[in-house]
Design an enzyme around this catalytic site. Structure first.
Site, PDB file in Angstrom:
ATOM      1  N   SER A  48      41.998  34.753  33.338  1.00  0.00           N
ATOM      2  CA  SER A  48      42.196  36.033  34.005  1.00  0.00           C
ATOM      3  C   SER A  48      41.179  36.364  35.083  1.00  0.00           C
ATOM      4  O   SER A  48      41.430  37.222  35.909  1.00  0.00           O
ATOM      5  CB  SER A  48      42.251  37.159  32.984  1.00  0.00           C
ATOM      6  OG  SER A  48      41.035  37.247  32.309  1.00  0.00           O
ATOM      7  N   THR A 186      39.656  41.226  35.524  1.00  0.00           N
ATOM      8  CA  THR A 186      38.397  41.696  36.080  1.00  0.00           C
ATOM      9  C   THR A 186      37.286  41.533  35.068  1.00  0.00           C
ATOM     10  O   THR A 186      37.500  41.766  33.884  1.00  0.00           O
ATOM     11  CB  THR A 186      38.500  43.196  36.422  1.00  0.00           C
ATOM     12  OG1 THR A 186      39.491  43.364  37.426  1.00  0.00           O
ATOM     13  CG2 THR A 186      37.183  43.743  36.931  1.00  0.00           C
ATOM     14  N   THR A 204      37.039  39.848  40.390  1.00  0.00           N
ATOM     15  CA  THR A 204      38.437  39.983  39.999  1.00  0.00           C
ATOM     16  C   THR A 204      39.345  39.239  40.963  1.00  0.00           C
ATOM     17  O   THR A 204      38.961  38.998  42.115  1.00  0.00           O
ATOM     18  CB  THR A 204      38.860  41.473  39.976  1.00  0.00           C
ATOM     19  OG1 THR A 204      40.183  41.582  39.457  1.00  0.00           O
ATOM     20  CG2 THR A 204      38.829  42.080  41.363  1.00  0.00           C
ATOM     21  N   ARG A 214      45.693  43.509  50.070  1.00  0.00           N
ATOM     22  CA  ARG A 214      45.268  44.609  49.195  1.00  0.00           C
ATOM     23  C   ARG A 214      43.877  44.329  48.605  1.00  0.00           C
ATOM     24  O   ARG A 214      43.587  43.244  48.142  1.00  0.00           O
ATOM     25  CB  ARG A 214      46.283  44.783  48.068  1.00  0.00           C
ATOM     26  CG  ARG A 214      45.942  45.893  47.064  1.00  0.00           C
ATOM     27  CD  ARG A 214      45.245  45.375  45.833  1.00  0.00           C
ATOM     28  NE  ARG A 214      45.127  46.407  44.799  1.00  0.00           N
ATOM     29  CZ  ARG A 214      44.361  46.272  43.718  1.00  0.00           C
ATOM     30  NH1 ARG A 214      43.675  45.174  43.523  1.00  0.00           N
ATOM     31  NH2 ARG A 214      44.295  47.234  42.829  1.00  0.00           N
ATOM     32  N   THR A 237      37.188  49.195  35.010  1.00  0.00           N
ATOM     33  CA  THR A 237      38.298  48.261  35.123  1.00  0.00           C
ATOM     34  C   THR A 237      39.584  49.062  34.974  1.00  0.00           C
ATOM     35  O   THR A 237      39.577  50.165  34.447  1.00  0.00           O
ATOM     36  CB  THR A 237      38.203  47.154  34.046  1.00  0.00           C
ATOM     37  OG1 THR A 237      39.287  46.236  34.217  1.00  0.00           O
ATOM     38  CG2 THR A 237      38.264  47.723  32.652  1.00  0.00           C
ATOM     39  N   GLY A 238      40.686  48.511  35.457  1.00  0.00           N
ATOM     40  CA  GLY A 238      41.966  49.218  35.365  1.00  0.00           C
ATOM     41  C   GLY A 238      42.665  49.217  36.704  1.00  0.00           C
ATOM     42  O   GLY A 238      42.475  48.299  37.506  1.00  0.00           O
TER      43      GLY A 238
END
Ligand code: SD4
Length: 336
Positions: A48, A186, A204, A214, A237-238
């Site tokens: 990830s 992240t 991330t 983006r 994070t999120g």
């Protein structure tokens, strides 16, 4: 101490090891954060962080990263970094070898190459498969709105709608983009040494199927992370498109400066976002200069962090899980 978001245990262990090269971990916080995060980027931690994850709409993985020094307030950031695997090390080079704070896109790649980094593809079988599945599912989900053809049922290219823009405010990225323990992307890490010297960093590959170009919250100081030796540090994070509108890690550090506990400070960061976006998901970790820490999160049932700290008994590096704020019920916005 070393603390980071999600269950990136290997990165934390490595950072803790680096921090303890000298007694009390003195003077190693920058190396600890950069090399701890690099370990995650190399390992593609939990598939990830780093290369081979979160392909954008064109199938490419691009990276955002930041490092911040809480003594000097210097920062180095890269955003939309292409074709270079170790984004946090490039961010460190921005901080140490330029007078700028952030470099982006192809120019950041050129900078990295000039600093000796290798230019290589960030795509893997995993990212290519993910992208192909997304194309096969008619490019769902995606981040477009107020365009034609209808982005909810078909791929682009899109053009802006000629009709008036949907008046209601967008509330979140939507459930279909939800980040969970198995698809998050992240790492945010904070290290504090025996002299209360602090560094905070992030890395991330952003949100899957993001529109090319983006940039999320992670490389933005005060959004993805913030550090100030006088007070402490925070990392988030999120959903970065929403998080960056509120600078929640700056808010958390400023709340601690004003006398709030780490728990109150982290919650202030989350509740400020919630005041405007109730369908939001994210977490803020706040740590004061003494190494006392807390997490606040919303949108998930629970959230996990990894901590190495001599302040608590038990194994030095451990995963801790907290319950997130309840999704329904009254929200106290006083003092926010
Ligand atoms: C972003 N905040 O780019 C990141 C995503 C994230 O776990 O935190 N994923 O929006």
């Amino acid at each position: 101490m070393v603390i980071n978001s999600w269950t990136h245990t290997e990165g934390n262990e490595h950072a803790w090891h680096v921090l303890n090269r000298t007694p009390g971990g003195l003077g190693e916080t920058r190396n600890a954060v950069v090399e701890g995060i690099t370990r995650c980027e190399k390992l593609q931690s939990r598939l990830s962080v780093g290369y081979g994850g979160s392909p954008d709409e064109l199938g490419e993985t691009t990276l955002d990263a930041m490092i911040m020094d809480g003594a000097t307030m210097d920062v180095g950031c890269v955003a939309g970094l292409r074709r270079i695997k170790y984004a946090i090390r490039v961010a460190r080079h921005v901080m140490e070898h330029t007078r700028h704070s952030m470099l982006v896109g192809d120019s950041a790649t050129e900078f990295a190459k000039s600093m000796g980094f290798r230019d290589e593809s960030l795509s893997t079988r995993n990212s290519t498969d993910l992208w192909q599945q997304w194309i096969d599912s008619k490019c769902q989900p995606n981040f477009w709105r107020n365009v034609y053809p209808d982005p909810k049922i078909t791929c682009g290219p899109y053009k802006p709608n000629r009709t008036s823009i949907t008046p209601e405010k967008e509330n979140s990225v939507g459930k279909e983009h939800t980040i969970g323990p198995d698809n998050h992307d992240t790492i945010g890490m904070i290290a504090i040494d025996g002299d209360n010297h602090i560094h905070a960093g992030t890395s991330t590959n952003g949100l899957s199927y993001k529109i090319s170009g983006r940039v999320g919250d992670s490389p933005i100081p005060g959004a993805g992370a913030y550090a100030d030796n006088e007070v402490g540090a925070a990392t988030a994070t999120g959903n970065g498109d929403v998080l960056m509108r509120f600078l929640p890690t700056l808010l958390a550090v400023e709340a601690m400066r004003a006398g709030k506990t780490p728990a109150q400070a982290a919650e202030i960061g989350i509740r400020r976002v919630l005041k405007h976006y109730t369908n939001f998901f994210g977490a803020v970790i706040a740590v004061n200069r003494l190494g006392e820490y807390a997490v606040s999160c919303y949108g998930w049932e629970e959230f996990s962090i990894v901590v190495s700290s001599p302040l608590k008994s038990g194994p030095n590096t451990r995963i801790e899980t907290v319950n997130c704020l309840p999704r329904s019920g009254p929200i106290d916005f006083s003092g926010i």
